[in-house]
Design an enzyme around this catalytic site. Structure first.
Site, mmCIF file in Angstrom:
data_model
loop_
_atom_site.group_PDB
_atom_site.id
_atom_site.type_symbol
_atom_site.label_atom_id
_atom_site.label_comp_id
_atom_site.label_asym_id
_atom_site.label_seq_id
_atom_site.Cartn_x
_atom_site.Cartn_y
_atom_site.Cartn_z
ATOM 1 N N SER A 46 42.678 40.352 48.701
ATOM 2 C CA SER A 46 43.975 40.495 49.004
ATOM 3 C C SER A 46 45.097 41.320 48.091
ATOM 4 C CB SER A 46 44.816 39.235 49.158
ATOM 5 O OG SER A 46 44.854 38.522 48.176
ATOM 6 N N HIS A 47 44.566 41.480 46.858
ATOM 7 C CA HIS A 47 45.048 42.250 45.886
ATOM 8 C C HIS A 47 44.416 43.512 45.385
ATOM 9 C CE1 HIS A 47 47.332 38.637 45.631
ATOM 10 N NE2 HIS A 47 48.384 39.072 45.081
ATOM 11 N N ALA A 101 50.945 31.447 43.806
ATOM 12 C CA ALA A 101 52.055 31.575 44.451
ATOM 13 C C ALA A 101 52.982 30.475 44.219
ATOM 14 C CB ALA A 101 52.005 32.111 45.865
ATOM 15 N N GLY A 121 49.709 38.330 50.841
ATOM 16 C CA GLY A 121 48.464 38.984 51.322
ATOM 17 C C GLY A 121 47.509 38.131 52.215
ATOM 18 N N GLU A 122 47.204 36.909 51.798
ATOM 19 C CA GLU A 122 46.234 36.158 52.646
ATOM 20 C C GLU A 122 46.906 35.881 54.061
ATOM 21 O OE1 GLU A 122 43.518 35.136 51.843
ATOM 22 O OE2 GLU A 122 43.544 35.788 49.493
ATOM 23 N N PRO A 181 40.443 26.156 36.258
ATOM 24 C CA PRO A 181 41.230 27.521 37.151
ATOM 25 C C PRO A 181 40.461 28.645 36.382
ATOM 26 C CG PRO A 181 42.554 26.019 36.561
ATOM 27 C CD PRO A 181 41.443 25.544 35.920
ATOM 28 N N ARG A 209 36.542 33.067 39.535
ATOM 29 C CA ARG A 209 36.785 34.614 39.429
ATOM 30 C C ARG A 209 35.622 35.370 38.557
ATOM 31 N NH1 ARG A 209 40.375 36.461 37.069
ATOM 32 N NH2 ARG A 209 41.491 34.632 36.446
#
Length: 352
Positions: A63-64, A196, A203-204, A321, A325
């Site tokens: 989304s980014h 967010a 974007g999602e 977290p 990624r």
């Protein structure tokens, strides 16, 4: 673009009814740079934006990534963003730096502000970078991770356009207003989150609308204030903050930190500035950096934090977290990433 071949021995794949294109990160970067330069960016500005997008694609945060190219192009073509921007720094106090964006896209300015912010934090123990007059449609974690990789605790906040209704309200007032936090770790990648204050990133929601998916409950409301799972209806109506009044309060806080505190737009003012152009949000970003070496127990604080992380990770199914990624980076390093054929075609059309 024949100069940007597909990679990994596979031209495309079918994901449901959607055909996808496989690109290496180098190919994705080249595609982004070429498109941005075709629409008014010089090489310096285009490279900064493209590199940031590839950080998102590398971590499978689509989304980014290249998904944002059409938005960047619309902003350039509307005469909003400056594709040849040269941001400048101004010292407001020993620990406060203002970064005048010159209407740059945010990743351009971060290249100017990164080292001065680190130096100010190490000199004073804590420092702030007030980034004004820029367009931010990127993820926040890249600038935070870059600071935490240098051993600093870091925060970042930015607003956007009014997409989110305050708790109890029916009209959008706040941006999705993300916040990011980074904590350095010895011998390991830093702990980083980027989220967010809305229940879902904009974007999602847009990707759900593009792909014909329904949304989870409590993501948004339609134009009449009625709950809906239809992403198109949410895009016309308003998103909702996560956790009711808790997310709403955080969105309010971020509006104030990234707007009035540093002398830049609220989300509602960014919408007025846009004047219907459909450009990226014009506004500010506040970045804070803290040096653990100046807080009395630099080694002890790192070890102390690891005690907490060990307890969290001892539970089946838990993770820290950012861990996903980091795992995704290994996948894209070997196999590249995928974007819809329709997006690939659109980006190439934007070069015409």
């Amino acid at each position: 673009d024949p100069g940007l071949p597909l990679c990994n021995g596979s031209d495309d794949r079918h994901h449901g009814a959607m055909t996808e294109v496989n690109l290496t990160l180098a190919e994705g970067r080249a595609l982004a740079v070429k498109c941005l330069m075709a629409n008014g960016c010089d090489e310096h500005n285009a490279a900064a934006v493209a590199d940031n997008m590839m950080l998102a694609e590398r971590d499978m945060c689509s989304s980014h990534g290249l998904f944002r190219i059409p938005w960047h192009v619309a902003t350039l073509r509307a005469g909003k963003a400056n594709g040849k921007a040269r941001p400048r720094l101004e010292a407001l106090a020993p620990a406060v730096i203002r970064l005048h964006g010159d209407r740059a896209f945010a990743p351009v300015g971060h290249r100017f502000g990164h080292v001065p912010l680190i130096e100010a934090a190490r000199s004073n123990g804590i420092a702030a970078l007030a980034f004004v007059d820029m367009y931010h449609v990127a993820a926040l974690w890249p600038e935070v991770e870059a600071l935490s990789t240098e051993g600093l605790v870091a925060f970042a906040f930015t607003a956007s356009l009014p997409y989110v209704a305050p708790v109890g309200g029916k009209k959008p007032v706040y941006g999705t207003n993300p916040m990011s936090f980074g904590w350095p770790r010895k011998g390991r990648p830093p702990l980083v989150f980027d989220q967010a204050s809305a229940a879902m990133a904009r974007g999602e929601v847009m990707i759900a609308a593009r792909d014909g998916h329904t949304l989870p409950e409590s993501v948004g409301i339609d134009e009449h204030g009625n709950p809906t799972r239809d992403p198109e209806a949410v895009l016309r109506g308003a998103q909702l903050p996560f956790g009711g009044y808790k997310g709403s309060s955080l969105a309010l806080m971020i509006e104030l930190l990234a707007g009035p505190l540093i002398g830049d737009f609220l989300s509602i003012e960014a919408e007025h500035d846009d004047a219907g152009a459909g450009a990226a949000p014009h506004g500010g970003e506040l970045i804070l950096a803290l040096d653990p070496a100046r807080f009395g127990d630099p080694q002890g604080c790192m070890d102390h934090a690891e005690r907490l992380f060990d307890v969290i990770l001892s539970m089946d199914g838990s993770r820290l977290p950012g861990d996903r990624r980091y795992r995704n980076r290994l996948k894209t390093k070997e196999g590249g990433f995928y974007i819809p054929q329709s997006l690939y075609d659109s980006i190439n059309e934007l070069m015409q």
